[in-house]
Structure formats: C-alpha cells, structure tokens
Design an enzyme around this catalytic site. Sequence first.
Site, short mmCIF file in Angstrom:
data_model
loop_
_atom_site.label_atom_id
_atom_site.label_comp_id
_atom_site.label_asym_id
_atom_site.label_seq_id
_atom_site.Cartn_x
_atom_site.Cartn_y
_atom_site.Cartn_z
N GLN A 1 -2.41 6.87 1.54
CA GLN A 1 -1.34 7.22 0.62
C GLN A 1 -0.90 8.67 0.84
OE1 GLN A 1 0.09 5.01 -1.27
NE2 GLN A 1 -1.38 3.38 -0.89
N ASP B 1 2.02 -9.16 -5.22
CA ASP B 1 2.67 -8.11 -4.43
C ASP B 1 3.00 -8.65 -3.05
OD1 ASP B 1 3.69 -5.67 -3.69
OD2 ASP B 1 1.73 -4.78 -3.25
N ARG C 1 -4.13 8.17 -7.66
CA ARG C 1 -5.48 8.54 -7.27
C ARG C 1 -6.14 9.35 -8.37
NH1 ARG C 1 -5.18 4.96 -4.47
NH2 ARG C 1 -5.40 4.77 -2.20
N ILE D 1 16.87 -13.45 4.20
CA ILE D 1 18.21 -13.78 3.73
C ILE D 1 18.10 -14.33 2.30
CG2 ILE D 1 19.02 -14.25 6.07
CD1 ILE D 1 18.89 -17.25 5.38
N GLY D 2 19.20 -14.27 1.57
CA GLY D 2 19.17 -14.64 0.17
C GLY D 2 18.61 -16.02 -0.12
N LYS E 1 6.26 -8.42 -1.59
CA LYS E 1 7.30 -7.62 -0.93
C LYS E 1 8.23 -8.50 -0.08
CE LYS E 1 4.57 -3.35 -0.76
NZ LYS E 1 3.25 -3.86 -1.20
N ASP F 1 -7.59 -5.65 -3.02
CA ASP F 1 -7.29 -5.64 -1.58
C ASP F 1 -8.57 -5.91 -0.80
OD1 ASP F 1 -4.60 -5.00 -2.05
OD2 ASP F 1 -5.11 -2.89 -2.27
#
Length: 229
Positions: A188, A61, A179, A67-68, A63, A11
């Site tokens: 988190q 990642d 962690r 719509i399909g 996410k 990240d």
Amino acid sequence: MSDDRLIVAIDLPNALAGLDLSQRLGDSVNFYKIGLGMLTGGGLALANELKDEHGKRIFLDMKLFDIGATVEAAVRGLAQFDHDFLTVHGDPHVVRAAKEGASGTNMKILGVTVLTSLDRADLDDGCIKAGDIHEITLERAAKALEAGADGVIASPQEAAMIRALPEAEGRLIVTPGVRPSGSALGDQKRVATPAKAISDGADHIVVGRPIWQATSPREAVQAILDELP
C-alpha cells in the site's frame, strides 16, 4: 462487540483458511471482504456460508470491468446471493450497467477510483492522464457517483475531499489502505490510520494483513476498534 465500520479482508488462499480466521475472530467482526484472490479457492461459497450460516455481512471485491452487457449480467448473477457490497471499476458505463444488474436487490454498487497501491509513477506507466493523483481520484469518484454508484472505493487520503463533494451526500466511502499505527505498509502506498480515515469521512475501513498476519487476530481487531473515534 463488533463495529461494522471495520471490514476485515480475508485475503487468504482458500475458503477453509478464511473460515478458520472467521472462527478465530468470532463475534469481534461482523463484516468481511472477499476478493478475487480467493475466487478460485471457494471464495463465493465462503461468502455465502458466512452470510447464511453465521449472519455476517459480506463485501464482494470483484472490481468488475467489461462492456456494459457483460457487467450487467455478472452483477445480476452475483446479486442473487444478497450480499451487501460489490465493487466495479468506477467508469460511468460500468457503474450504470452494474446498477442495472443489481436493480431490485439491496446489494450496493461501489465504484473503484484509483487503487491504494498506486502512486503517480504507476499512473504514468498505465498511460493515465497527467495530474495530481488525489485530484484524479476525486474526479473519478464524482463521475462514479454521478453515474449512480452507491459509494466509492478510495484511499483514506482522499476521503475528506470526496466527502465534501455534493454528489457524495448520502453515499458510502469505503477506504482500503488503512494501516493501524506501527503496521507495515506492505504494497500500500496511500495510507492512513483507522482513526484518520473515519474522521475524514470514511463510512467503512478495510483492513487485511495487519489482522490475519497477527499472532492474535482478535487482539489486532480490538486494537483497531480502540483507535476508532
């Protein structure tokens, strides 16, 4: 030696910083997660370079949620690079579209349940139905797996419950929100140690800041590996 149960989240601001981290970690890490935060900083190019030139495994990642037809098209485009994992939201229609887009490839589709940075108050803000957050995560996991997901993303606090689901047999559980002992939580909220996550049924743990913010990322990795059962 590396252990593929550990996935290191890159990240970082851009691909150059990510490549530098991977070079510092060397053969101590074989599996990397690259997410949306680096997408405009060359993240996909870095993913391809790590896989094609350095033999690393890659977890995209993204996410995805739409719509399909759009999800299916996006996944088909990403699947051509032959990376290991791709995340989509765990809604059944999204999972089914993603599996169609990934058909004929080895890329596994992982459904996101409830983000590890959220608690019940956050769900209330998002107008998510009332109920225990762990039970909602379990329900979303079951629905994603029933829709054909190869696995799910969930906090380590739900790993044991998900592993006990009949639908979870032979499927993957990947846990962010891990962690190491003594690490800061950051943003988190539903966390556990590496050992606890694996013992409770996670196949892979995802760790980012405790590694790349460390003075010696390689030593941080080794400390995590030493914790694993």
